[in-house]
Motif scaffolding. Structure first.
Motif, PDB file in Angstrom:
ATOM      1  N   CYS A 276     -66.423 -42.534  31.813  1.00  0.00           N
ATOM      2  CA  CYS A 276     -66.976 -43.605  30.995  1.00  0.00           C
ATOM      3  C   CYS A 276     -68.349 -43.998  31.516  1.00  0.00           C
ATOM      4  CB  CYS A 276     -66.049 -44.831  30.979  1.00  0.00           C
ATOM      5  SG  CYS A 276     -65.951 -45.701  32.559  1.00  0.00           S
ATOM      6  N   ALA A 277     -69.113 -44.673  30.665  1.00  0.00           N
ATOM      7  CA  ALA A 277     -70.338 -45.352  31.067  1.00  0.00           C
ATOM      8  C   ALA A 277     -70.044 -46.840  31.068  1.00  0.00           C
ATOM      9  CB  ALA A 277     -71.475 -45.025  30.106  1.00  0.00           C
ATOM     10  N   LEU A 278     -70.593 -47.554  32.043  1.00  0.00           N
ATOM     11  CA  LEU A 278     -70.312 -48.975  32.147  1.00  0.00           C
ATOM     12  C   LEU A 278     -71.528 -49.733  32.624  1.00  0.00           C
ATOM     13  CD1 LEU A 278     -68.890 -49.987  35.474  1.00  0.00           C
ATOM     14  CD2 LEU A 278     -68.575 -47.592  34.880  1.00  0.00           C
ATOM     15  N   VAL A 279     -71.526 -51.038  32.382  1.00  0.00           N
ATOM     16  CA  VAL A 279     -72.578 -51.935  32.832  1.00  0.00           C
ATOM     17  C   VAL A 279     -72.004 -52.836  33.910  1.00  0.00           C
ATOM     18  CG1 VAL A 279     -74.108 -53.816  32.169  1.00  0.00           C
ATOM     19  CG2 VAL A 279     -73.776 -51.888  30.635  1.00  0.00           C
ATOM     20  N   SER A 280     -72.744 -52.977  35.033  1.00  0.00           N
ATOM     21  CA  SER A 280     -72.280 -53.771  36.171  1.00  0.00           C
ATOM     22  C   SER A 280     -73.432 -54.584  36.725  1.00  0.00           C
ATOM     23  CB  SER A 280     -71.721 -52.839  37.258  1.00  0.00           C
ATOM     24  OG  SER A 280     -71.517 -53.532  38.471  1.00  0.00           O
ATOM     25  N   ASP A 281     -73.111 -55.751  37.298  1.00  0.00           N
ATOM     26  CA  ASP A 281     -74.126 -56.552  37.980  1.00  0.00           C
ATOM     27  C   ASP A 281     -74.463 -55.995  39.354  1.00  0.00           C
ATOM     28  OD1 ASP A 281     -74.269 -58.353  35.885  1.00  0.00           O
ATOM     29  OD2 ASP A 281     -72.717 -59.657  36.708  1.00  0.00           O
ATOM     30  N   VAL A 282     -73.603 -55.122  39.864  1.00  0.00           N
ATOM     31  CA  VAL A 282     -73.735 -54.621  41.239  1.00  0.00           C
ATOM     32  C   VAL A 282     -73.981 -53.115  41.210  1.00  0.00           C
ATOM     33  CG1 VAL A 282     -72.588 -54.412  43.474  1.00  0.00           C
ATOM     34  CG2 VAL A 282     -72.192 -56.428  42.049  1.00  0.00           C
ATOM     35  N   PRO A 283     -74.975 -52.615  41.968  1.00  0.00           N
ATOM     36  CA  PRO A 283     -75.218 -51.168  41.983  1.00  0.00           C
ATOM     37  C   PRO A 283     -74.213 -50.439  42.867  1.00  0.00           C
ATOM     38  CG  PRO A 283     -76.725 -52.254  43.480  1.00  0.00           C
ATOM     39  CD  PRO A 283     -75.939 -53.350  42.799  1.00  0.00           C
ATOM     40  N   ILE A 284     -73.874 -49.231  42.492  1.00  0.00           N
ATOM     41  CA  ILE A 284     -73.064 -48.342  43.325  1.00  0.00           C
ATOM     42  C   ILE A 284     -73.782 -47.001  43.350  1.00  0.00           C
ATOM     43  CG2 ILE A 284     -70.841 -47.200  43.643  1.00  0.00           C
ATOM     44  CD1 ILE A 284     -69.491 -49.469  42.268  1.00  0.00           C
ATOM     45  N   SER A 312     -78.329 -46.380  37.043  1.00  0.00           N
ATOM     46  CA  SER A 312     -79.696 -46.703  36.615  1.00  0.00           C
ATOM     47  C   SER A 312     -79.819 -48.202  36.414  1.00  0.00           C
ATOM     48  CB  SER A 312     -80.044 -45.991  35.310  1.00  0.00           C
ATOM     49  OG  SER A 312     -79.845 -44.603  35.418  1.00  0.00           O
ATOM     50  N   PRO A 313     -80.837 -48.863  37.010  1.00  0.00           N
ATOM     51  CA  PRO A 313     -81.056 -50.287  36.752  1.00  0.00           C
ATOM     52  C   PRO A 313     -81.760 -50.485  35.418  1.00  0.00           C
ATOM     53  CG  PRO A 313     -82.715 -49.466  38.256  1.00  0.00           C
ATOM     54  CD  PRO A 313     -81.775 -48.314  37.991  1.00  0.00           C
ATOM     55  N   PHE A 314     -81.513 -51.604  34.764  1.00  0.00           N
ATOM     56  CA  PHE A 314     -82.251 -51.947  33.556  1.00  0.00           C
ATOM     57  C   PHE A 314     -82.219 -53.450  33.380  1.00  0.00           C
ATOM     58  CE2 PHE A 314     -77.973 -51.922  32.035  1.00  0.00           C
ATOM     59  CZ  PHE A 314     -77.915 -52.749  30.924  1.00  0.00           C
ATOM     60  N   SER A 315     -83.180 -53.985  32.648  1.00  0.00           N
ATOM     61  CA  SER A 315     -83.277 -55.422  32.408  1.00  0.00           C
ATOM     62  C   SER A 315     -82.427 -55.805  31.222  1.00  0.00           C
ATOM     63  CB  SER A 315     -84.739 -55.825  32.161  1.00  0.00           C
ATOM     64  OG  SER A 315     -85.531 -55.514  33.287  1.00  0.00           O
ATOM     65  N   VAL A 324     -81.272 -58.209  37.034  1.00  0.00           N
ATOM     66  CA  VAL A 324     -81.176 -56.780  36.767  1.00  0.00           C
ATOM     67  C   VAL A 324     -79.705 -56.394  36.770  1.00  0.00           C
ATOM     68  CG1 VAL A 324     -81.779 -54.461  37.567  1.00  0.00           C
ATOM     69  CG2 VAL A 324     -83.404 -56.336  37.842  1.00  0.00           C
ATOM     70  N   VAL A 325     -79.302 -55.592  35.811  1.00  0.00           N
ATOM     71  CA  VAL A 325     -77.950 -55.043  35.806  1.00  0.00           C
ATOM     72  C   VAL A 325     -78.076 -53.522  35.866  1.00  0.00           C
ATOM     73  CG1 VAL A 325     -76.877 -56.981  34.598  1.00  0.00           C
ATOM     74  CG2 VAL A 325     -77.909 -55.146  33.292  1.00  0.00           C
ATOM     75  N   TYR A 326     -76.938 -52.857  35.953  1.00  0.00           N
ATOM     76  CA  TYR A 326     -76.944 -51.433  36.223  1.00  0.00           C
ATOM     77  C   TYR A 326     -76.028 -50.702  35.249  1.00  0.00           C
ATOM     78  CZ  TYR A 326     -79.048 -53.068  40.527  1.00  0.00           C
ATOM     79  OH  TYR A 326     -79.872 -53.682  41.426  1.00  0.00           O
ATOM     80  N   ARG A 327     -76.509 -49.564  34.751  1.00  0.00           N
ATOM     81  CA  ARG A 327     -75.672 -48.664  33.968  1.00  0.00           C
ATOM     82  C   ARG A 327     -75.139 -47.598  34.914  1.00  0.00           C
ATOM     83  NH1 ARG A 327     -79.438 -49.239  29.424  1.00  0.00           N
ATOM     84  NH2 ARG A 327     -78.329 -50.186  27.691  1.00  0.00           N
ATOM     85  N   LEU A 328     -73.827 -47.484  34.970  1.00  0.00           N
ATOM     86  CA  LEU A 328     -73.172 -46.510  35.833  1.00  0.00           C
ATOM     87  C   LEU A 328     -72.421 -45.508  34.970  1.00  0.00           C
ATOM     88  CD1 LEU A 328     -71.578 -48.994  38.432  1.00  0.00           C
ATOM     89  CD2 LEU A 328     -73.868 -47.992  38.479  1.00  0.00           C
ATOM     90  N   ALA A 329     -72.440 -44.261  35.376  1.00  0.00           N
ATOM     91  CA  ALA A 329     -71.626 -43.226  34.734  1.00  0.00           C
ATOM     92  C   ALA A 329     -70.531 -42.843  35.720  1.00  0.00           C
ATOM     93  CB  ALA A 329     -72.463 -42.012  34.361  1.00  0.00           C
ATOM     94  N   LEU A 330     -69.278 -43.008  35.307  1.00  0.00           N
ATOM     95  CA  LEU A 330     -68.118 -42.759  36.162  1.00  0.00           C
ATOM     96  C   LEU A 330     -67.352 -41.553  35.637  1.00  0.00           C
ATOM     97  CD1 LEU A 330     -65.958 -43.439  38.295  1.00  0.00           C
ATOM     98  CD2 LEU A 330     -65.047 -45.159  36.711  1.00  0.00           C
ATOM     99  N   GLN A 331     -67.225 -40.539  36.464  1.00  0.00           N
ATOM    100  CA  GLN A 331     -66.438 -39.354  36.110  1.00  0.00           C
ATOM    101  C   GLN A 331     -65.042 -39.504  36.697  1.00  0.00           C
ATOM    102  OE1 GLN A 331     -68.148 -35.670  37.443  1.00  0.00           O
ATOM    103  NE2 GLN A 331     -66.524 -34.402  36.587  1.00  0.00           N
ATOM    104  N   PHE A 332     -64.020 -39.392  35.833  1.00  0.00           N
ATOM    105  CA  PHE A 332     -62.642 -39.526  36.288  1.00  0.00           C
ATOM    106  C   PHE A 332     -62.191 -38.233  36.983  1.00  0.00           C
ATOM    107  CE2 PHE A 332     -61.791 -42.441  32.369  1.00  0.00           C
ATOM    108  CZ  PHE A 332     -62.527 -43.443  32.973  1.00  0.00           C
ATOM    109  N   HIS A 333     -61.440 -38.388  38.100  1.00  0.00           N
ATOM    110  CA  HIS A 333     -60.857 -37.242  38.792  1.00  0.00           C
ATOM    111  C   HIS A 333     -59.328 -37.267  38.753  1.00  0.00           C
ATOM    112  CE1 HIS A 333     -64.701 -35.906  40.018  1.00  0.00           C
ATOM    113  NE2 HIS A 333     -64.906 -36.821  40.951  1.00  0.00           N
ATOM    114  N   THR A 334     -58.751 -38.460  38.963  1.00  0.00           N
ATOM    115  CA  THR A 334     -57.303 -38.596  39.038  1.00  0.00           C
ATOM    116  C   THR A 334     -56.834 -39.671  38.078  1.00  0.00           C
ATOM    117  OG1 THR A 334     -57.344 -37.993  41.378  1.00  0.00           O
ATOM    118  CG2 THR A 334     -55.340 -39.036  40.552  1.00  0.00           C
TER     119      THR A 334
END
Length: 351
Positions: A276-284, A312-315, A324-334
């Motif tokens: 999934c792609a998600l938006v978070s306040d915290v970068p990982i 990726s950070p974005f306003s 600033v918030v962050y768009r994260l792409a999470l690849q599922f493994h399990t």
């Protein structure tokens, strides 16, 4: 406390009467600031001199296929709403790269106009369409990553062996950007994420600040899109950590124990069986192994583990701010069997 200015809207419509009506409605009681133009060239001039939070563009404007991508590049973070008189509107696949937030069909109720503009600002959800990958096509979104961070920008101009991308202050640029810097670029294609290594040639300042980037010699497929995606906004909690044992049925105590680990809360933008792609306040950081709890309903949490493959950070849309918030792409493994079943039910609801 300093009050933030109202979001700014650029109205581009060939009919001066519609421009006046829309501008009057959007600025009544000052919820928005608005500027209207009646030609695509005037829209480009306005966007080169001002930063807009929303663009309203009439698809009947002359040279839309040529001018709209450049306007999109000049306003890389604006919500883009297209207006048409076609009651069954469609978009050329080449415009899909512009991340269109909404299609408005004329004649348009003025209260509906305000509601749709607010919705695009509050929760931008680009219309999902496939577009051919073209590294240097004007309007194309690119993620430029250096040692100090990632710049999410768009192509403004293309040349024989290089292209120009938008720079600060219209997009956030890492502090180590300088001529000669080697960096990694990511680009979304129809079937996968692609990447290449290049370098910054020089800084530019016409018509706005930007960077000249060397065109790549080779492009590598990075992440194949094996699974269809759905644009779903669901609550998700993630925390850094390796894989962990999960039973076929998640117990209530297991859910509580994971929540006690102070996870990062986010919201998905799109979802598939593979990630999934998600938006978070915290970068990982990219490459971090994580555990997650996806919550379509409180009664049926979906748990699993995976890896952050893009960050990726974005306003935030709306008035300029330091947030600033962050768009994260999470690849599922399990995914435990029960979670995989619940996820398929979310992605493929029965009628």
């Amino acid at each position: 406390m300093t009050q933030q200015p109202a979001p700014s809207v650029l109205i581009a419509d060939a009919d001066p009467y519609i421009c006046r009506i829309f501008e009057a409605k959007l600025t009544k009681e000052n919820p928005f600031r608005a500027m209207s133009v009646t030609s695509g060239q005037d829209a480009l001039l306005a966007a080169s001199q001002n930063v807009f939070n929303v663009i309203l563009w009439d698809m009947r404007l002359r040279d839309t296929p040529r001018l709209l991508p450049r306007l999109r590049a000049l306003c890389p973070e604006a919500a883009l709403l297209l207006m048409t008189t076609d009651d069954r509107p469609t978009l050329d696949s080449d415009l899909a790269r512009l991340d269109v937030s909404d299609l408005l069909v004329k004649p348009l109720n003025l209260d509906t106009l305000v509601d749709r503009v607010r919705a695009a600002l509050d929760a931008p959800a680009p219309i999902s369409l496939s577009s051919p990958m073209d590294v240097a096509r004007v309007g194309q979104r690119l993620d430029l990553s250096s040692a100090q961070g990632t710049c999410v920008t768009r192509v403004l101009e293309t040349r024989h062996d290089s292209f120009i991308v938008v720079g600060a202050p219209r997009v956030q640029v890492p502090g180590d950007f300088r001529p000669g810097l080697r960096l990694r670029v990511q680009i979304a294609g129809e079937d996968a994420m692609y990447s290449f290594t290049t370098r910054l040639v020089r800084a530019t300042d016409y018509p706005i600040e930007g960077w000249e980037v060397q065109k790549p010699i080779t492009i590598r497929r990075e992440q194949r899109r094996r699974f269809p995606r759905r644009q779903l906004s669901l609550a998700i909690s993630i925390e850094p950590g390796g894989d962990f044992e999960m039973a076929d049925v998640l117990t209530e105590s297991a859910v509580v124990s994971m929540r006690d680990l102070a996870p990062v809360d986010g919201q998905t933008e799109d979802l598939a069986i593979g990630g999934c792609a998600l938006v978070s306040d915290v970068p990982i950081s990219t490459g971090t192994a994580v555990r997650f709890v996806l919550t379509p309903t409180p009664e049926i949490p979906i748990t699993g583990s995976g890896t952050i493959v893009r960050a990726s950070p974005f306003s935030l849309p709306g008035p300029p701010s330091a947030d600033v918030v962050y768009r994260l792409a999470l690849q599922f493994h399990t995914l435990p069997p029960i979670s995989r079943r619940h996820l398929r039910e979310v992605l493929e609801p029965t009628s």
